[in-house]
Design a protein around this motif. Structure first.
Motif, short mmCIF file in Angstrom:
data_model
loop_
_atom_site.label_atom_id
_atom_site.label_comp_id
_atom_site.label_asym_id
_atom_site.label_seq_id
_atom_site.Cartn_x
_atom_site.Cartn_y
_atom_site.Cartn_z
N MET A 49 42.83 3.81 -65.06
CA MET A 49 43.30 5.07 -64.50
C MET A 49 44.28 5.73 -65.46
O MET A 49 45.27 5.11 -65.87
N ASP A 52 44.16 9.95 -62.64
CA ASP A 52 44.97 9.79 -61.45
C ASP A 52 44.70 11.03 -60.59
O ASP A 52 44.18 12.04 -61.07
N TRP A 53 45.09 10.95 -59.36
CA TRP A 53 44.71 11.99 -58.39
C TRP A 53 45.48 13.29 -58.68
O TRP A 53 46.68 13.36 -58.47
N ARG A 84 56.94 13.10 -62.74
CA ARG A 84 55.90 12.32 -63.40
C ARG A 84 54.74 13.18 -63.90
O ARG A 84 54.02 12.79 -64.80
N LEU A 126 41.98 0.41 -56.67
CA LEU A 126 42.86 1.13 -57.60
C LEU A 126 44.12 0.32 -57.87
O LEU A 126 45.20 0.58 -57.33
N GLU A 145 56.93 5.31 -54.70
CA GLU A 145 56.21 6.21 -55.62
C GLU A 145 56.69 7.64 -55.42
O GLU A 145 56.97 8.07 -54.30
N LYS A 151 46.21 0.48 -64.12
CA LYS A 151 46.90 1.78 -64.12
C LYS A 151 48.37 1.58 -64.41
O LYS A 151 48.88 0.44 -64.36
N HIS A 152 49.12 2.68 -64.76
CA HIS A 152 48.67 4.05 -65.04
C HIS A 152 48.75 4.24 -66.55
O HIS A 152 49.85 4.13 -67.11
N PHE A 191 38.49 9.97 -51.85
CA PHE A 191 38.38 8.68 -52.55
C PHE A 191 36.95 8.34 -52.96
O PHE A 191 36.64 7.19 -53.29
N TRP A 216 45.31 13.15 -47.36
CA TRP A 216 46.02 11.87 -47.41
C TRP A 216 46.18 11.28 -46.01
O TRP A 216 46.48 10.11 -45.84
N ASP A 231 42.91 2.65 -52.73
CA ASP A 231 44.10 1.89 -53.11
C ASP A 231 44.02 0.57 -52.39
O ASP A 231 43.27 0.44 -51.40
N ARG A 283 58.35 2.89 -58.89
CA ARG A 283 57.17 2.04 -58.67
C ARG A 283 57.28 0.68 -59.35
O ARG A 283 56.30 -0.05 -59.47
N TYR A 343 49.74 10.45 -65.08
CA TYR A 343 50.06 11.88 -64.90
C TYR A 343 50.79 12.48 -66.09
O TYR A 343 50.61 13.66 -66.40
N SER A 385 51.40 5.42 -52.10
CA SER A 385 49.95 5.12 -52.12
C SER A 385 49.64 3.64 -51.94
O SER A 385 48.53 3.29 -51.56
N ARG A 421 43.79 0.05 -48.64
CA ARG A 421 44.43 1.15 -47.89
C ARG A 421 43.62 1.54 -46.66
O ARG A 421 42.38 1.43 -46.67
C1 GLC Z 1 48.52 8.33 -56.60
C2 GLC Z 1 48.94 7.22 -57.53
C3 GLC Z 1 47.83 6.26 -57.88
C4 GLC Z 1 46.92 6.12 -56.69
C5 GLC Z 1 46.23 7.46 -56.48
C6 GLC Z 1 45.34 7.46 -55.24
O1 GLC Z 1 49.12 9.52 -56.94
O2 GLC Z 1 49.61 7.60 -58.74
O3 GLC Z 1 48.42 5.01 -58.24
O4 GLC Z 1 45.96 5.10 -56.91
O5 GLC Z 1 47.14 8.53 -56.40
O6 GLC Z 1 46.13 7.29 -54.10
#
Ligand code: GLC
Length: 731
Positions: free
Chosen positions: A221, A256-257, A188, A130, A475, A177-178, A51, A82, A68, A144, A224, A391, A74
């Protein structure tokens, strides 16, 4: 001479002093950029951990930290996994899901939400939060939906902009986002969306456009999915031409990640910060995996070889430096705060205002204060909902359940609980919250026990819905069914058969089927309400708070009523090979949500904008500031009176109907709203401004918004299916 020198000196000083903050910021950007080496430049445009991205220690530029998510900050994860780091100081205030915020139809609540959650992000040392997510609800099945703001682009834009400004008032960047067209979770990463420009500009872009133009969002952001065959994390049309070109976005486009797949495209198509590309940060690609990011060594090699010049690199660095200078490097004394009583009060206020009273026949609700015995049923009355959904999952410092809230609100009543059904007995959210609700009884026994419990109750309140477990508002996994899961329909039918006063409380972030609704006199839409869930729902049930939420999306009766009718529309056409691209086309065009149901004369279960109150409101005649539109705007005004016995709030909704368009247009479209609070008997006049865009459609051929001359009806009401007054305007 001396005097002259003094005068010029003073003028020069004033010029320096009168430089705007933005000018000073740009000067710093240029100053840092001019000192950075090639390695340092490529070093700040990709991740160094799950992150965070690197700074430039030599120049005193710190790392950039993101986290997040839209509903709260988060928990810390491992450096590059993760998995939660297992810290003991990252439990947070959990705010209601964004569908609940949208359901408040209250811009001030959105500002409060942003300020509050942004303060928690600042306190936790985050430079970028995020969120918010603003993808339009195209199908009730999207996993989502709960993280987003419903089916209407105007409402989503009006709510996301103040949320963003609120977050950023803490020196923390929001990251809308997204972007864009990420309207499902199924495949996705591999869905290629085909859509006509009119639907793109009228439905799927406006919330992002408002985030940029009115929210002044500092980061966006990428999504995908693909659009026109190119991944949206490096798409020339959506990023360079629309976001940065047409809208003038000066912030950073963050992938996006794992959304970046190609160095050349990421270089040329506007990717400014690459996150989450496939590496575990330890041994993928053997050497230090971050050097293998698409915008790391591969890019550096192209620069060193002269294959590409530094033009794009410098633009990326300017945007990342701007993001840093607006946040962690802004030199201001932002400390933020976390888990404060104020934040709990904020979360409670938003939750209270977002709850929607769907029906209340025979005034079953509110629950009377002298209720002797209240029977609370359903797993969703006890299930923690902060965890789950992937997430946006959070480690709550506390989360009051509906059952706890009802017990606290009715201390003199006997409150009996029965499970009635079992969903997912355990849920493991990034190993920071493992609880076990396993119940040894069979479903039949659970139901029998529930039916026995309700016999002599004054009130029976059933909590059902979804629960952010996989496939249930989560998600990465769309729902596979529009019906309630875990056999809830059977339970509700059985309860309704013995209790004609059953109260149903739906906990979800998406619409669900309610085949038994005619047998249930009272129903509430209660969302994922966060830490203060129990207090918010109990306050509404007890009538301490008069519900004022309005649905941000339609509840269709059945999935068959939805605009999504072919595989091409959803989930898309499967490719030959496993990892191939799924071809999808939004053939419904602009006809999403109420725009579709009204065009097709399909009566929904509950309409967009629907929401009842414990009081009643009467509307006067809508009036216009002028009968003709003179280009700069027109004001609609209407008086609203509280004709009931308790105070309450009404959301006055303003829809525009084009009576003689040269193109097909929806029956009506939301173009304004205002929330008004009224004591019993009180009358207020509500005014809503309509600008030229409110009358326009997007003309794809001319690539511009067009408001055609002719007659329009301005429809004013309490819901999309509850118009109280209208007035005609000629353009
Ligand atoms: C996830 C999500 C995105 C999130 C990111 C970081 O895949 O699509 O909304 O902020 O990765 O966790």
């Amino acid at each position: 001479m001396k005097k002259l020198f003094f005068v010029f000196g003073a003028i020069a000083l004033m010029c320096v002093a009168c430089k705007s903050d933005e000018q000073k910021l740009e000067e710093k950007v240029e100053s840092y950029l001019s000192q950075m080496t090639l390695e340092e430049k490529t070093g700040i445009i990709h991740a160094q951990s799950k992150f965070s991205s690197a700074g430039v220690p030599r120049l005193g530029i710190p790392e950039l930290w993101t986290d997040d998510g839209p509903h709260g900050v988060r928990p810390e994860t491992m450096w590059d996994a993760w998995t939660a780091a297992g810290q003991t100081n990252d439990s947070v205030t959990v705010y209601p899901s964004l569908t609940c915020l949208a359901a408040t139809w209250n811009r001030d609540m959105a500002d409060l939400y942003g300020r509050s959650v942004g303060a928690e992000a600042r306190y936790r040392g985050k430079d970028v939060l995020l969120g918010p997510g603003v993808n339009i609800m195209r199908t009730p099945l999207c996993g989502r939906n709960f993280e987003y703001m419903g089916e209407d682009p105007y409402l989503a834009g009006e709510i996301c902009a103040p949320y963003i400004r609120g977050v950023q008032s803490n020196g923390v960047a929001a990251c809308v986002k997204h972007y864009c067209l990420n309207n499902q979770e199924f495949k996705r990463h591999n869905v290629n969306v085909t859509i006509d420009d009119r639907a793109l500009y009228e439905i799927y872009l406006p919330a992002f456009e408002k985030a940029v133009k009115e929210g002044h969002v500092w980061s966006v952001m990428g999504s995908y999915n693909l659009y026109k065959g190119v991944h949206c994390c490096h798409n020339d049309i959506t990023i360079n031409k629309i976001l940065k070109g047409e809208w003038g976005f000066d912030g950073a486009l963050i992938s996006d990640w794992g959304g970046v797949h190609n160095t050349d495209e990421a270089i040329a198509n506007g990717t400014d910060l690459e996150f989450g590309t496939g590496t575990n940060g330890v041994d993928t690609n053997v050497e230090n995996a971050y050097d293998y990011y698409y915008l790391a060594r591969p890019y550096l090699n192209k620069l060193r070889s002269g294959e590409v010049d530094q033009t794009q690199l410098d633009d990326k660095c300017r945007r990342v430096l701007r993001l840093m200078l607006r946040t962690g490097m802004n030199g201001k004394e932002y400390y933020g705060s976390m888990n404060s009583p104020q934040h709990s009060a904020d979360a409670l206020a938003i939750a209270r205002e977002g709850i929607v009273l769907l029906k209340n026949d025979n005034a079953v609700l509110p629950v009377s204060a002298d209720a002797r015995k209240i029977v609370v049923l359903g797993e969703n009355a006890i299930k923690p909902m902060a965890v789950g959904g992937s997430s946006s999952s959070l480690k709550a410092r506390y989360e009051l359940s509906p059952l706890e809230g009802i017990k606290a609100a009715f201390p003199d009543a006997e409150v009996v609980y029965e499970r009635a059904y079992q969903g997912e007995p355990t849920i493991k959210g990034y190993n920071y919250s493992l609880y076990d609700l396993t119940d040894p009884r069979t479903p039949e026994q659970m139901l029998a026990d529930a039916l026995a419990a309700v016999q002599d109750a004054d009130y029976v309140i059933f909590f059902g819905g979804l629960n952010k477990a996989k496939y249930q508002d989560c998600e990465g996994r769309d729902r596979q069914d529009y019906a309630l899961p875990y056999g809830q329909d059977t339970v509700v039918e059985a309860l309704a058969a013995v209790r004609s006063d059953l109260v149903y409380v739906n906990v979800s972030g998406s619409p669900v089927a309610m085949p038994w609704i005619d047998k249930v006199p009272a129903a509430l839409q209660a969302w994922y309400l966060g830490s203060e869930t129990g207090n918010a729902i109990a306050d509404v049930l007890a009538g301490k708070v008069n519900p004022s939420g309005k649905l941000p999306f339609t509840f269709p009766v059945s999935l068959g009523d939805c605009p999504i009718r072919t595989e091409l529309q959803y989930p898309g056409i499967a490719p030959e090979e496993e990892k191939g691209i799924w071809e999808q086309e939004y053939t419904e065009g602009i006809y999403v949500g109420y725009r579709w149901y009204e065009a097709q004369n399909i009566k929904p279960l509950f309409a967009f904008g629907h929401g009842l109150s414990y009081t009643t409101f009467e509307y006067g005649e809508a009036k216009l500031s002028s009968k003709r539109f003179h280009g700069n705007g027109v004001t609609v005004s209407v008086s609203v009176t509280n004709t009931g016995k308790v105070a309450g709030a009404e959301v006055v909704q303003v829809y525009v109907s084009d009576l003689e368009a040269s193109v097909d247009r929806p029956v009506k479209e939301l173009k304004g709203f205002a929330k008004v609070y009224l004591e019993p008997g009180q009358t207020k006049t509500v005014k809503v401004e309509l600008d030229k865009r409110a009358f326009s459609f997007f003309d794809a051929a001319r690539h511009e918004w067009v408001a055609e001359d002719g007659d329009f009806d301005i429809l004013v009401g309490a819901a999309s299916d509850d118009i109280r007054t209208s007035v005609r305007l000629t353009l």
